[in-house]
Design a protein around this motif. Structure first.
Motif, PDB file in Angstrom:
ATOM      1  N   ILE A 153       1.051  -1.023  -0.520  1.00 49.20           N
ATOM      2  CA  ILE A 153      -0.378   0.066  -0.194  1.00 49.20           C
ATOM      3  C   ILE A 153       0.644   1.280  -0.258  1.00 49.20           C
ATOM      4  CG2 ILE A 153      -0.448   0.489   2.672  1.00 49.20           C
ATOM      5  CD1 ILE A 153      -3.000   0.844   1.854  1.00 49.20           C
ATOM      6  N   ALA A 154       2.621   0.686   0.430  1.00 46.30           N
ATOM      7  CA  ALA A 154       3.049   2.015   0.583  1.00 46.30           C
ATOM      8  C   ALA A 154       3.072   2.589  -0.432  1.00 46.30           C
ATOM      9  CB  ALA A 154       4.190   1.958   0.918  1.00 46.30           C
ATOM     10  N   GLU A 155       2.795   1.822  -2.058  1.00 49.00           N
ATOM     11  CA  GLU A 155       2.962   2.448  -2.917  1.00 49.00           C
ATOM     12  C   GLU A 155       2.174   3.335  -3.806  1.00 49.00           C
ATOM     13  OE1 GLU A 155       3.169   0.077  -7.663  1.00 49.00           O
ATOM     14  OE2 GLU A 155       3.757  -1.322  -6.173  1.00 49.00           O
ATOM     15  N   TYR A 156       0.777   2.735  -3.284  1.00 50.86           N
ATOM     16  CA  TYR A 156      -0.271   3.093  -4.283  1.00 50.86           C
ATOM     17  C   TYR A 156      -0.056   5.605  -3.434  1.00 50.86           C
ATOM     18  CZ  TYR A 156      -5.131   4.174  -3.293  1.00 50.86           C
ATOM     19  OH  TYR A 156      -6.655   5.428  -3.141  1.00 50.86           O
ATOM     20  N   TYR A 157       0.550   4.949  -2.059  1.00 49.51           N
ATOM     21  CA  TYR A 157       0.039   6.004  -1.287  1.00 49.51           C
ATOM     22  C   TYR A 157       1.257   7.010  -1.664  1.00 49.51           C
ATOM     23  CZ  TYR A 157      -1.923   4.409   2.714  1.00 49.51           C
ATOM     24  OH  TYR A 157      -3.147   3.410   3.762  1.00 49.51           O
ATOM     25  N   MET A 158       1.841   6.489  -2.483  1.00 52.95           N
ATOM     26  CA  MET A 158       3.731   7.273  -3.461  1.00 52.95           C
ATOM     27  C   MET A 158       3.324   7.622  -4.972  1.00 52.95           C
ATOM     28  SD  MET A 158       6.997   4.877  -2.445  1.00 52.95           S
ATOM     29  CE  MET A 158       7.604   6.230  -3.356  1.00 52.95           C
ATOM     30  N   ILE A 159       2.622   7.166  -5.719  1.00 53.36           N
ATOM     31  CA  ILE A 159       1.378   7.253  -6.255  1.00 53.36           C
ATOM     32  C   ILE A 159       0.530   8.553  -6.679  1.00 53.36           C
ATOM     33  CG2 ILE A 159       0.041   6.223  -8.577  1.00 53.36           C
ATOM     34  CD1 ILE A 159       1.244   3.592  -8.326  1.00 53.36           C
ATOM     35  N   CYS A 160       0.032   8.553  -5.035  1.00 51.76           N
ATOM     36  CA  CYS A 160      -0.748   9.447  -4.870  1.00 51.76           C
ATOM     37  C   CYS A 160      -0.511  10.763  -4.669  1.00 51.76           C
ATOM     38  CB  CYS A 160      -1.967   9.098  -4.099  1.00 51.76           C
ATOM     39  SG  CYS A 160      -2.811   8.155  -3.765  1.00 51.76           S
ATOM     40  N   ALA A 161       0.469  11.162  -3.920  1.00 52.34           N
ATOM     41  CA  ALA A 161       1.854  11.851  -3.661  1.00 52.34           C
ATOM     42  C   ALA A 161       2.315  12.394  -4.859  1.00 52.34           C
ATOM     43  CB  ALA A 161       2.598  11.281  -2.582  1.00 52.34           C
ATOM     44  N   GLY A 162       2.918  11.986  -5.626  1.00 51.41           N
ATOM     45  CA  GLY A 162       3.697  12.072  -7.305  1.00 51.41           C
ATOM     46  C   GLY A 162       2.489  13.174  -7.938  1.00 51.41           C
TER      47      GLY A 162
END
Length: 413
Positions: A118-127
């Motif tokens: 889920i950290a990948e999901y959060y990083m994409i949202c932030a980017g």
């Protein structure tokens, strides 16, 4: 350096020119409406709820965890909105829009390929938010306010309605794709929408620039400096009203479908009901824009907040048959809010530092939008129902209505 949509300085427009504002500037209105509709604050947010069930089932993520994705996205947008406004006061909006829309499309592509971390999901949202922040209403509102005076409220209403169209169409068009072909295909469908829509936006805005270049409706260096604006009490009253209004309502864009399916409503009926938010949003934006050109704008906004408070009450009562009315009322508030921000910013503070002032107010608005999904996510995870969250949201909307109602008179040009 000023943006390419800032017309050359001239005398005040004639009455005939004022009457022709909408017909002359329709490419700007249409291009900006599409831009807002597929921009960073519309398409990612309106479609987030459509992916909750699929991601919850595949990866076991909770609703609170999934709600944090849109929260991160909107928090980053909020944080960088003043910088985007500052940039919009200085360079061509075409450059900002093209770069930001491309970044949003790229982020959706990455979402279609993400794994179980889920950290990948959060990083994409932030980017997505960081690189796509220029595809927000800050840039488009400045374009509109630089080209419309007498019909500014209506022009803003028409442009901001693009978000409502997205809220209506995305559950109907993207929802079946996610349900039938899977969430990865759903994200790829959004990528296709972005790739088609972005060139169209740029073409329309360029055409609008050519049509309005001979007429200068606004003195762009007239108005209040940013430091003076933030020293006024009504700047902060507006900011608090917008923060509370979005915190109370926008999370239900994400949570309405899960709210209804938890109550036993079918997925098909729930998505149709969710689209009623878009209908209310469009109605709120058009009606608010029309009324602000004719009546006291801040009181128009206050009335919309009060109506939306009643909408949350209808949802809290729990009558499934009343859910469409509640959804429409929520849409009215969401629809009215951005109209009111754009309109009052220009009327109170002028165009001198419009982008930066609007960006600061928009930051507070976006902060409420960012917190709202997690607010409702925590409400359901801790209490097993949305009722407490809905009642708290109703109280926030009442406070927002009061703050808008007591604002002072504003400038008339």
């Amino acid at each position: 350096m000023t943006g390419s949509f800032e017309p050359a300085l001239a005398a005040a427009p004639s009455a005939r020119a004022s009457r022709n504002e909408i017909s002359r500037g329709w490419p700007i209105i249409l291009g900006s409406a599409i831009g807002i509709g597929i921009g960073i604050m519309a398409l990612p947010y309106s479609t987030a709820g459509l992916f909750i069930a699929a991601l919850e089932q595949e990866y076991g993520w909770s609703r609170t965890q999934l709600s944090l994705g849109p929260t991160i996205l909107l928090a980053v947008v909020a944080l960088f909105s003043p910088a985007v406004g500052w940039l919009a006061d200085r360079i061509s909006p075409l450059v900002i829009i093209a770069a930001s829309m491309s970044a949003v499309a790229g982020a959706f592509l990455l979402l279609s390929r993400m794994g179980p971390d889920i950290a990948e999901y959060y990083m994409i949202c932030a980017g997505m938010a960081l690189l796509g922040a220029g595809a927000s209403t800050v840039v488009f509102a400045r374009i509109v306010c630089a080209n419309f005076v007498e019909r500014r409220g209506l022009a803003l209403g028409l442009v901001m309605a693009g978000n409502g169209v997205t809220a209506i169409l995305s559950p109907i068009l993207i929802g079946p794709v996610v349900e039938g072909a899977g969430w990865r295909t759903g994200y790829m469908t959004i990528v296709a929408v972005m790739l088609i829509g972005t060139p169209l936006i740029l073409v329309l805005l360029r055409a609008g620039q050519n049509r309005t270049s001979a007429v200068a409706p606004v003195e762009l260096h007239e108005g209040t400096a940013f430091s003076a604006a933030v020293a006024t009490w009504h700047f902060w009253a507006m900011g608090a009203a917008f923060l509370l209004g979005t915190l109370a309502t926008t999370g239900m864009v994400v949570h309405l479908v899960p709210f209804l399916t938890d109550a036993g409503v079918s997925m098909a009926r729930a998505t149709v009901t969710a689209s009623a938010i878009g209908a209310g949003l469009i109605g709120g934006r058009l009606l608010t824009g029309y009324l602000m050109d004719r009546y006291v704008a801040n009181r128009v906004g206050a009335a919309m907040m009060a109506i939306s408070a009643l909408g949350l009450l209808l949802l809290a009562i729990g009558d499934k048959d009343m859910a469409p009315l509640g959804a429409v009322a929520i849409g009215l508030c969401i629809g009215a809010e951005l109209d009111v921000i754009g309109y009052l910013t220009g009327r109170y503070f002028g165009m001198r530092a419009y982008g930066r002032i609007y960006g600061a107010l928009y930051m507070l608005c976006a902060a409420g939008t960012a917190l709202s999904p997690i607010f409702y996510g925590v409400a359901i995870d801790r209490t097993g129902a949305y009722t407490a969250g809905l009642l708290a949201g109703m109280a926030m909307l009442v406070a927002s209505a009061i703050l808008l109602y007591v604002l002072p008179k504003f400038r008339t040009a």
